[in-house]
Design an enzyme around this catalytic site. Structure first.
Site: not given
Ligand SMILES: NC(=O)c1ccc[n+]([C@@H]2O[C@H](COP(=O)([O-])OP(=O)(O)OC[C@H]3O[C@@H](n4cnc5c(N)ncnc54)[C@H](OP(=O)(O)O)[C@@H]3O)[C@@H](O)[C@H]2O)c1
Length: 293
Positions: A86, A123
């Site tokens: 992205k 998004d």
């Molecule tokens: N519904 C939809 O259309 C849609 C769209 C986009 C994404 N999503 C979903 O949203 C989620 C995040 O996506 P993203 O692209 O933002 O991912 P990302 O950039 O990798 O961010 C992941 C986030 O999760 C946190 N995290 C991971 N493991 C954790 C834990 N054990 N305890 C506390 N915090 C934790 C991370 O915190 P740290 O910074 O501390 O690592 C970070 O804030 C995914 O599950 C994805 O599938 C859904």
């Protein structure tokens, strides 16, 4: 996608469609095994009898730029972009929407006839559209858990709608970086975010907590501090009812799952590439639930 020469790739693609190319779009990411976007877009193409095809296009990070140029040359109208591309999509775009500029990332690229690449970030706006469809007001106080790519897009979009937004993230550095980037975004500590629930109207989980195979959280105890009129949204959609949403439902709170955001964020690209505003209705949702298995 390999590094085949553009002209022979175009010839081969045209032949594979019997000599006439349909309207083409797709999703690029790495890996892409679990993407629901092809099921969503191809379902809409069938439903509206549009001669087009939406393809899954796995593209490794080192090949991103060359891959996008090749897709332009092949006549694609554009692509959706998912992890980990992205930010690279933001860089490669020659024109950007205001929200993409604020997010510093793009999830939708539209290829213009003149070689321009338009970058948008849908998004956050998709998330807001879905909340609105569920009757959730967007102008209240929101607490967002997470500071990753999805959180950034959602915070930017909610703030644009007039929400008073705070974030809590496990890693403080990342939370501070995001609040420095989005002017007016507050930051609360990860360790005591539940104590803020009495003062918010909307709680959104954008972390991977609760996702199939990932760690989870003691949501029941956290939600015991919530007001009775709190709305709770989770953008994780595998499983569809996450443990956060289950606990919120048991507590009698309004809940919004992650599938609606996935559908809403896709509509802009479909409309631009295929010329039809697709419905985000029950039939679309049922088709995606079928693809989820
Ligand atoms: N519904 C939809 O259309 C849609 C769209 C986009 C994404 N999503 C979903 O949203 C989620 C995040 O996506 P993203 O692209 O933002 O991912 P990302 O950039 O990798 O961010 C992941 C986030 O999760 C946190 N995290 C991971 N493991 C954790 C834990 N054990 N305890 C506390 N915090 C934790 C991370 O915190 P740290 O910074 O501390 O690592 C970070 O804030 C995914 O599950 C994805 O599938 C859904």
């Amino acid at each position: 996608m390999d590094r085949e020469r553009p002209d022979s790739a175009r010839l081969r693609l045209t032949e594979s469609f019997g000599g006439t190319l349909p309207r083409l779009a797709g999703v690029v990411g790495w890996p892409l095994d679990h993407s629901l976007s092809p099921a969503l877009h191809n379902g809409w193409l069938r439903r509206y009898h549009i001669s087009g095809r939406y393809l899954k296009l796995p593209l490794s990070p080192e090949n991103f730029k060359a891959g996008i140029k090749l897709l332009q040359h092949l006549g694609f109208r554009g692509v959706n972009v998912t992890i980990p591309h992205k930010e690279d999509a933001f860089q490669i775009a020659t024109r950007l929407t205001e929200i993409a500029r604020r997010c510093g990332s793009a999830n939708t690229l539209v290829f213009g006839d003149d070689g321009e690449i338009f970058g948008d970030s849908t998004d956050g706006t998709g998330f807001c559209e879905n909340l609105r469809a569920h009757g959730v007001a967007l102008h209240g106080r929101a607490l967002i858990l997470g500071a990753g790519g999805a959180a950034r897009a959602i915070c930017a979009a909610l703030m644009e709608k007039g929400s008073d937004v705070s974030i809590a993230n496990r890693s403080v550095t990342r939370a501070k970086a995001l609040s420095a980037q989005l002017h007016g975004l507050r930051h609360v500590s990860w360790d005591d975010w539940p104590s803020h629930l009495g003062a918010v109207d909307l709680l959104v989980n954008t972390t991977s907590l609760g996702m199939q195979g990932a760690a989870d959280y003691d949501w029941e105890s956290a939600l015991s501090k919530a007001r009775d009129d709190l709305s709770v949204a989770d953008i994780v959609y595998v499983p569809l009812e996450t443990s956060l949403l289950r606990q919120a439902r048991r507590r009698g709170l309004r809940t919004v799952d992650g599938l609606g955001m996935l559908i809403e964020q896709a509509r802009v690209g479909f409309r631009t590439w295929f010329g039809k505003d697709p419905q985000a209705d029950d039939a679309t949702r049922r088709a995606l639930l079928g693809a989820l298995g």
